[in-house]
Structure formats: structure tokens, C-alpha cells
Design an enzyme around this catalytic site. Structure first.
Site, PDB file in Angstrom:
ATOM      1  N   ASP A 128     -26.312 -27.502 -28.089  1.00 45.46           N
ATOM      2  CA  ASP A 128     -25.944 -28.887 -28.176  1.00 45.46           C
ATOM      3  C   ASP A 128     -24.610 -29.142 -27.410  1.00 45.46           C
ATOM      4  O   ASP A 128     -23.727 -28.343 -27.064  1.00 45.46           O
ATOM      5  CB  ASP A 128     -25.277 -28.879 -29.776  1.00 45.46           C
ATOM      6  CG  ASP A 128     -24.428 -30.234 -29.942  1.00 45.46           C
ATOM      7  OD1 ASP A 128     -25.326 -31.336 -29.996  1.00 45.46           O
ATOM      8  OD2 ASP A 128     -23.364 -30.050 -30.415  1.00 45.46           O
ATOM      9  N   GLU A 144     -28.264 -29.923 -23.750  1.00 45.99           N
ATOM     10  CA  GLU A 144     -27.961 -31.181 -23.422  1.00 45.99           C
ATOM     11  C   GLU A 144     -26.944 -31.210 -22.148  1.00 45.99           C
ATOM     12  O   GLU A 144     -25.564 -30.659 -22.378  1.00 45.99           O
ATOM     13  CB  GLU A 144     -27.167 -31.943 -24.479  1.00 45.99           C
ATOM     14  CG  GLU A 144     -28.255 -32.132 -25.913  1.00 45.99           C
ATOM     15  CD  GLU A 144     -27.369 -32.756 -26.837  1.00 45.99           C
ATOM     16  OE1 GLU A 144     -27.888 -33.780 -27.525  1.00 45.99           O
ATOM     17  OE2 GLU A 144     -26.540 -32.303 -27.292  1.00 45.99           O
TER      18      GLU A 144
END
Length: 833
Positions: free
Chosen positions: A347, A377
Site C-alpha cells: 500500500d 502502488e
């Protein structure tokens, strides 16, 4: 960096560091060792308890006094330790830390591997007793290349909270929303369709990406089932499974055993498990896992000394500091080894400094498992003072992948609004689409294995709702306006969902003619036929809707749960996804993992008028099909496209009405017409597939499948004949010579081998040279290589270099002199066949 921050960083660099792998608890029945890194504490005790403590109405334990407290000793590296004799299994503990100003408080172990309900106290557990039967033999699927993966993103609770999950003969209500829901097989809907785990197996995906399953703060473990919901991006204890997914959160062992059962169940089905990890921030600083133990060290600050907020939720973890970096690497190693996790999705990976991501990738791959999937990400949630953010492009040749939001936007448009992309109606997207199709090698990657291709994930509108939004059908479908997980008009979510119909404009008897259906199939069809690692959001294959809620992390189950009844209702859509996945599985042309292969085999045929067409030529990546043509028609009219002139007969395997490996019909000539909002895949000729490289275990398995292993009939000659083709694999001995005879740290990076690409060690020879042995698949005619120092500290020659494979030799020796571009082919007697 401001003077203040420079001083703070200087202060933190003076902290002693510890390199051992035994922080936290080391348990044995004869005694337990406790170690905690707390260099600024003046005294530390470990407090032992025989119970989890007294909980208040909010599910917290406020008082940790009253335990048996044992003083700990500090070493020069800032580690406090004590060993307590005896069997402390099933006890609980906390650290009592005292500071220079005489304040003290109790803190859970930041390296906790087991906790009480809501993570209030650290628990002592004999991890060996949490292993399911057969755990030692458990293993996930092995990937030859990262691009072989097909990832399915799924929330643990969403998987089983739909009303139709519990409609069979067994009462599964106790398993719904829990880890254990993944352990049931043979589940079917009333029409006989497989649901649950068997659905995932039938769909054909290779890996389930689970939204965070490590202990998070925002769901009370004691809450009534269905009353609280969260995605889990609010981490508390990084090395402990989430209690609310357990059958008994008050039993520290239950959540551990049940998560292992989930992993084992998926592995038994041949499906890997990817864990979503959230090392970029914590839910709280003061009550988080770090600050109570080493105040200020684990978090970044801005030029004013305030907590920086690159995460968008109030803090960001300072991954670049040595003991923070160590913590992240230790945590990942623990999950991979203790829980047999097959990969990690980061994340907000952008906030983890690039050297940390590079190091953890190298160490996990070399020391734990070489085919671990690692991706994340490549963006942040706000401004960060960290100069080495892991953004798109920083992953080049570093072994990990990032989400390709460029391709995502080119396909669908924006994430929550009415802006469109190629598959949803926009024009002039062809160039951007082609960058994605080619694995982003002409955009931000060095290899297609570095891009994760997707159109939607848990964040933002899911695919069905996004297309309805672009088509301005939200009002017609009765979608409410959502705020903080609830309808703005005051209705309960259950009522709003009951009064809406996401499929109001769908004719189920003519499903594949519907515009929204076609655009959704085109969008993910592009993902599944592009170079890179494909990623789909759970439920897309069932036309999943969240009723227009673009951020459903705090909505109830009626919004988020997968509706298994949609499988029977929309079966042709499921079949289409299943066919596309089977196509990708069967044809390595769609799974090239190196730039050279893509550039050698891919050719653009058409790129205008809302149509993209390309060819995968000459048995790309060892494919059985000679030439493959893929066409995407995003326009609202059918389009006629010219096919390559080399062939005048083409076999269609994918069109607007079906997908798979089987021939649907044939096209004669050099033109084909593609329906509006659809895709097509064709091939001309089929020849026997090139043999795959077989490991020793693979050979054993294949012998058993063919009745040769352990059989009198399985003579040496028969077995040798069975693997005659496998013997055609060649070895290149790359002999490297340096004038200084210094080979320490030097190694070879190879690609295009058709076997195991990447890092190859050099072994020093007696004659002052070093050699790397590189295995090459039978169909490979040329490989690329770079001789480098350590992990790209330097290159022997800056440019990429290539070796042409001598097809007449089973072992080929080439001599490379340092600093010279050419190589010498040495003569030997190892002739093939």
C-alpha cells in the site's frame, strides 16, 4: 532539508542498531527469551500476566499493572533482553518502559506474533502448535516468470458475507466473514454453479490478493457480526492476523491457525496467496506499535518538526532509517516463512524509500523464495519529505513491479467521474493503450514483468459502476449519493440497496449484446491480453456492483459482499472471463517477461479510429501458435481490419460472444470484421509447443501422471525417451576475465533465456577467471546479459550485450574480457544431438 530536520536525522543516525533476527519473543517449552530495541529507554521490564486483562466497553484494556515484572538488561546496541525459565505458553506480556524524566508506560511488543483480542496485550504462543495437519508439506504454486501470475484482489469478509454463500446443506453461518470460509469446498448455488473456493479454482486465477489480514485498529473484535466493516488499512500489529476474521478473537492461537488453514486451502487448490501490507503509516502514533517503545524514531517529520503526512492519514513511517528498514524486512520474512505467503502488495509503496524496496526484494528472493511476487502502488497520498520515493520508473531492473495507472486511465478514464477511456468511449487513446499493451517498456518499465495491469481495484468505483457512471445511468439505476459509507438521504444502506437496480438496462436473455457488459469485458480483456502482470478486482466476472459507492471501506456487507447469485444470472460473463484466463494460461505469447522478447515478437497493425490491433509473431515466447492477432474495438460501430499478409486463413478464438482456446470459426482472406465494443483474438497456424523446462520435482510429477514412476514398464529407455525434448536445453558457460583478477561482488544479469532469467552468480576458476553457467531453452536463439557489480553499483560495459546461441552445441563456452564489447566463442566438443 531544513536545519531542524538535519539535526533530527543526525540524532537518529547516532542510535545504535541491531542486526540480529531474534527481536521479540523466542519461545521454547524450557524458557522464553524477550528482546526489544529501545535505545532511549532508561529501564525496561517485561510484565507477565496469566490473562488478557480487564476490557472496558470499547474493547480496550486500560490497566496493565499487576503483572509479574522482570528487569531486562541493555546491551551496547540498544537491545533490552531477559530470559525466563519455564514454559510460558498461553501467558501474556507487555514491556514497561521508563524514561529519563521518570515517566513510564506499558507497551505491546512491536514484534508481537500473537495478541489478545483487539491487540491489547502480547500473547505467548507455541507457533508449532498452530500448524494445520500437513503444514510442513504445504507450498504455493511456483512461478517460472512473474508474468505467469493472474491476480484476483479480494477482501476476506466480502468473499463469504453474501446471503447465497450459506444456502447449501451445511450451516456455514459461523464461517461467514471469517478466514475459515476459504476452507470449504463443494459449495454450489441453487442452479448447481460452483461458488466460494471452487469458483476461484474454476475461474483459473493463479493468486488471490487479500486486502490486509494483519491486525488492524478500526474493527472491534467483539463487535456483533456485520456491525463493523473496514478494508484494514489501519495497521496496529504488523505480524499478527486480524482478530475479527477469526472464529474466536479471544484465543490468540485461533486466528493464527485459521489464517494458515486459509493459505493451505488455497495452496491445495493450486492458488497462491498475496498479502496486502501497509508499512507506510500506522493508525495511531501515540497508541501505535512503535512510538511507545522508541519515541520519534519511526516517523518522518517536516521542516517544522511536525509529523509529515505523505499517507494522507496523519503520519508516514520513516522506512529509510536503519531499524525501521530492518523491521519491514523482518516482518515480510516472517510472513513468508511462517505463513507460506507467496507475495506482497505494498500500500502506498511510493512512501517506502526505493533502497528499502530494492533491498527487501533482493533479500527475500535470494534468502527465502526466488519467485515471490512483490508489487505496489507507485504513488503517495500527500506530500512527503522523503527524496527517494518509489514512484513509477524507480522499479526499473530492481525485481519488483508497480501498478500501471497510466494504462488504467487509458482504458477506463478517471476513477470516479464521467471521464471516459478507450473501452468506455474516449477517442485518441490508442497511443496510450499501446504503451500498456507492450508492458509499458516504452513508458516506465525496463521489462514487462515490472507492470501490474488493471482497470479497477477496491479503491474508487468498481468496473460496472464506473461504466454506468460514464453512461450517465446512475440515476436510472437508483444509486444513492454516498457519504461516509451511508446514503446521504438518510435511508439505511440496506434500504437504498434494495431500492436500486444496477442491472436495470440489462436484458439477461441477450446479455453479451449489452453495451455496459461489452465495455466491461473489453476493459478486462485488454488487461488479460497485454504484456505484464494482470490484476482483476473480485466480482468483475459476476458484474459486481457496489451501488455507486466509490469508497466503500466503511459501508456494510450489503454494499460490499460478493453476490454469488449473480453467477447463474450472468453465467456467460463468467464463462468469458474463464475463457480469457485459460487463453492466457495456455499461450506464453501473452506472458513475455523481457523487453527483448516483446520488441522481437510484437508488431502494431492498427492504431487509429478507436481501434488498436497488434500481432504476436513467430511463436512468440515459444508459443504453439505461429502468428496471433489481437484487436480491440472501442468504437460504437463494427470495424473491418486488415490481417497480416503471411496467412490467408485465420482461426478466431475470442470475439464479442465468447473467449477461450477453442476455434469459434475461421476467417479466410486478409480482412476481419470486429463487433462494436469488443475484442478479437485470431491465430493462423499451430505447431507443437516448445517443451517447457522441467525441474526435478516437475519430472517426478509428470512421470507419475504418465504411469512411469515406480513402474516396471518405466524403463530407463522409456523415461529417457519421454524427456528427449527436455534434454535439448543448452548451457552457456560465460567465462569472465578481469585484468585485476578481482571478482568479489561481480555477477551476471541475464534475460531472454526461456528458463530462469535475472541474477546469476560467478564462480571463480583456478586460472584467474570466473564463470557463470546459464541455462537456455531449446527455442531461444539469442540471450542478453550485463556483467554488473553487486546490485547495479557498476557495469562492466554500460550497454546491453547479447550472445547468439550455437544450436549445434549442448554446452557453449564464451570468453568475455572486462571492458571489451565483443566475446570469443571457445571450441569444445559438446555438440548437441
Amino acid at each position: 532539508m531544513s536545519d531542524f530536520n538535519q539535526l533530527k536525522e543526525l540524532e537518529h543516525t547516532t542510535y545504535p542498531t541491531y542486526e540480529g533476527h531474534d527481536l521479540g519473543l523466542t519461545y521454547t517449552p524450557a524458557g522464553s527469551m524477550f528482546k526489544v530495541w529501545a535505545p532511549t529507554a532508561k529501564q525496561v521490564h517485561v510484565a507477565m500476566y496469566d490473562n488478557a486483562g480487564l476490557y472496558d466497553q470499547e474493547g480496550n484494556v486500560q490497566d496493565h499493572s499487576g503483572g509479574r515484572e522482570f528487569p531486562m538488561s541493555r546491551d551496547e546496541r540498544g537491545v533490552w533482553s531477559v530470559e525466563l525459565e519455564g514454559d510460558w505458553n498461553k501467558y501474556y506480556y507487555m514491556y514497561r518502559l521508563e524514561w529519563a524524566d521518570r515517566t513510564l508506560h506499558y507497551a505491546a511488543d512491536p514484534y508481537a506474533t500473537a495478541v489478545s483480542a483487539n491487540g491489547q496485550r502480547t500473547a505467548i504462543v507455541d507457533l508449532a502448535q498452530t500448524h494445520p495437519d500437513g503444514w510442513k508439506e504445504d507450498a504455493g504454486p511456483t512461478l517460472v516468470r512473474a508474468t505467469d501470475a493472474i491476480i484476483y484482489e479480494l477482501h476476506v469478509r466480502d468473499f463469504s458475507m453474501g446471503t447465497h454463500f450459506n444456502t447449501g446443506e451445511k450451516d456455514l453461518s459461523a464461517a461467514q466473514g471469517r478466514f475459515t470460509a476459504f476452507t470449504y469446498t463443494g459449495l454450489k448455488d441453487t442452479a448447481g454453479n460452483s461458488i466460494g473456493l471452487d469458483h476461484l479454482l474454476e475461474l483459473g486465477i493463479t493468486h488471490v490478493h487479500l486486502l490486509p489480514v494483519a491486525d488492524f485498529h478500526t474493527v472491534n473484535d467483539f463487535a456483533e457480526q456485520g456491525k463493523e466493516y473496514n478494508w484494514g488499512y489501519d495497521p496496529q500489529h504488523y505480524n499478527v492476523p486480524e482478530g475479527s476474521y477469526s472464529s474466536n478473537p479471544a484465543d490468540p492461537e485461533a486466528r493464527i491457525r485459521e489464517l494458515k488453514l486459509l493459505v493451505q486451502s488455497l495452496h491445495t487448490a493450486g492458488i497462491g496467496v498475496i498479502m496486502d501490507v501497509v508499512y507506510n503509516h500506522t493508525f495511531s502514533v501515540e497508541k501505535g506499535p512503535f512510538d511507545p517503545v522508541v519515541p520519534g524514531y519511526y516517523y518522518r517529520t517536516d521542516e517544522h518538526g511536525q509529523l509529515s503526512n505523505g499517507s494522507g492519514v496523519g503520519n508516514e513511517v520513516a522506512s529509510e532509517r536503519p531499524m525501521v528498514r530492518k523491521y519491514i524486512k523482518d516482518s515480510l520474512r516472517y510472513w513468508a516463512e511462517e505463513y507460506h505467503i507467496d507475495g506482497f502488495r505494498f500500500d502506498l509503496m511510493g512512501l517506502i524509500d526505493t533502497p528499502t524496496v530494492e533491498q527487501l526484494t533482493q533479500e527475500l528472493r535470494s534468502e527465502v523464495r526466488p519467485d515471490l511476487l512483490i508489487y505496489g502502488e507507485p504513488w503517495t497520498g500527500g506530500e512527503s519529505p522523503q527524496p527517494l520515493l518509489t514512484l513509477k520508473g524507480t522499479q526499473r531492473d530492481k525485481g519488483f513491479a508497480v501498478f500501471n495507472d497510466n494504462y488504467r486511465s487509458a482504458i477506463k478514464g478517471d476513477s470516479d467521474g464521467t471521464a471516459s477511456g478507450f473501452a468506455t468511449g474516449a477517442w485518441d487513446q490508442e497511443e496510450l493503450v499501446l504503451k500498456g499493451v507492450f508492458g509499458a517498456i516504452h513508458d516506465f518499465t525496463a521489462q514487462p514483468s515490472e507492470t501490474v495491469n488493471y482497470v479497477t481495484a477496491h479503491d474508487n468505483l468498481n468496473l460496472w459502476d464506473k461504466i454506468l457512471t460514464v453512461r450517465h445511468l446512475r440515476e436510472r439505476c437508483g444509486f444513492p449519493q454516498w457519504e461516509q459509507g451511508q446514503p446521504q438521504d438518510g435511508r439505511a444502506a440496506e434500504q437504498a440497496v434494495a431500492e436500486a437496480d444496477p442491472y436495470r438496462e440489462v436484458n439477461e436473455h441477450d446479455l453479451l449484446e449489452n453495451e455496459t457488459v461489452r465495455k466491461s469485458l473489453l476493459a478486462n480483456g485488454m488487461v488479460l491480453t497485454s504484456q505484464g502482470i494482470p490484476f482483476i478486482h473480485a466480482g468483475d466476472e459476476l458484474l459486481r456492483s457496489k451501488y455507486g459507492n466509490h469508497n466503500s471501506y466503511r459501508s456494510v456487507d450489503v454494499v460490499n459482499a460478493i453476490r454469488w447469485e449473480n453467477k447463474a444470472r450472468f453465467r456467460p460473463v463468467f464463462d468469458y472471463y474463464q475463457g480469457l484466463i485459460a487463453l492466457r494460461h495456455s499461450h506464453p505469447a501473452f506472458r513475455m517477461d523481457h523487453r527483448e522478447l516483446v520488441e522481437q515478437h510484437m508488431e502494431v497493425l492498427h492504431s487509429s479510429g478507436h481501434v488498436v490491433a497488434f500481432a504476436l509473431r513467430h511463436h512468440a515466447n515459444g508459443d504453439a501458435w505461429n502468428h496471433i492477432v489481437v484487436i480491440y474495438n472501442g468504437s460504437d460501430t463494427e470495424q473491418t481490419i486488415l490481417l497480416p499478409a503471411e496467412s490467408d486463413r485465420w482461426h478466431v478464438v475470442v470475439d464479442a460472444h465468447g473467449a477461450g482456446n477453442e476455434i469459434r470459426y475461421e476467417v479466410a482472406g486478409h480482412r476481419v470484421t470486429v463487433s462494436r465494443w469488443s475484442m478479437m483474438v485470431l491465430y493462423d497456424q499451430e505447431e507443437p509447443a516448445q517443451p517447457s523446462f522441467l525441474t526435478g520435482q516437475d519430472q517426478t510429477n509428470e512421470l507419475a501422471e504418465n504411469g512411469l514412476e515406480g513402474s516396471d514398464e518405466g524403463t530407463d529407455q522409456e523415461i529417457a525417451g519421454h524427456y528427449e525434448e527436455a534434454a535439448l536445453y543448452r548451457t552457456i558457460e560465460l567465462i569472465y576475465e578481469r585484468a585485476d583478477r578481482q571478482y568479489s561482488g561481480w555477477n551476471v544479469w541475464v534475460w531472454g533465456t526461456g528458463c530462469r532469467d535475472g541474477h546469476v552468480e560467478l564462480s571463480e576458476l583456478d586460472d584467474g577467471r570466473a564463470v557463470a553457467r546459464i541455462q537456455v531453452a531449446p527455442h531461444v536463439r539469442r540471450i542478453g546479459y550485463i556483467i554488473r557489480l553487486n546490485q547495479w553499483d557498476a557495469k562492466d560495459i554500460e550497454a546491453d550485450r547479447y550472445i547468439d546461441v550455437d544450436l549445434n552445441r549442448s554446452v557453449m563456452q564464451v570468453l568475455i574480457h572486462s571492458g571489451r564489447e565483443e566475446y570469443l566463442l571457445l571450441v569444445n566438443d559438446n555438440r548437441a544431438g
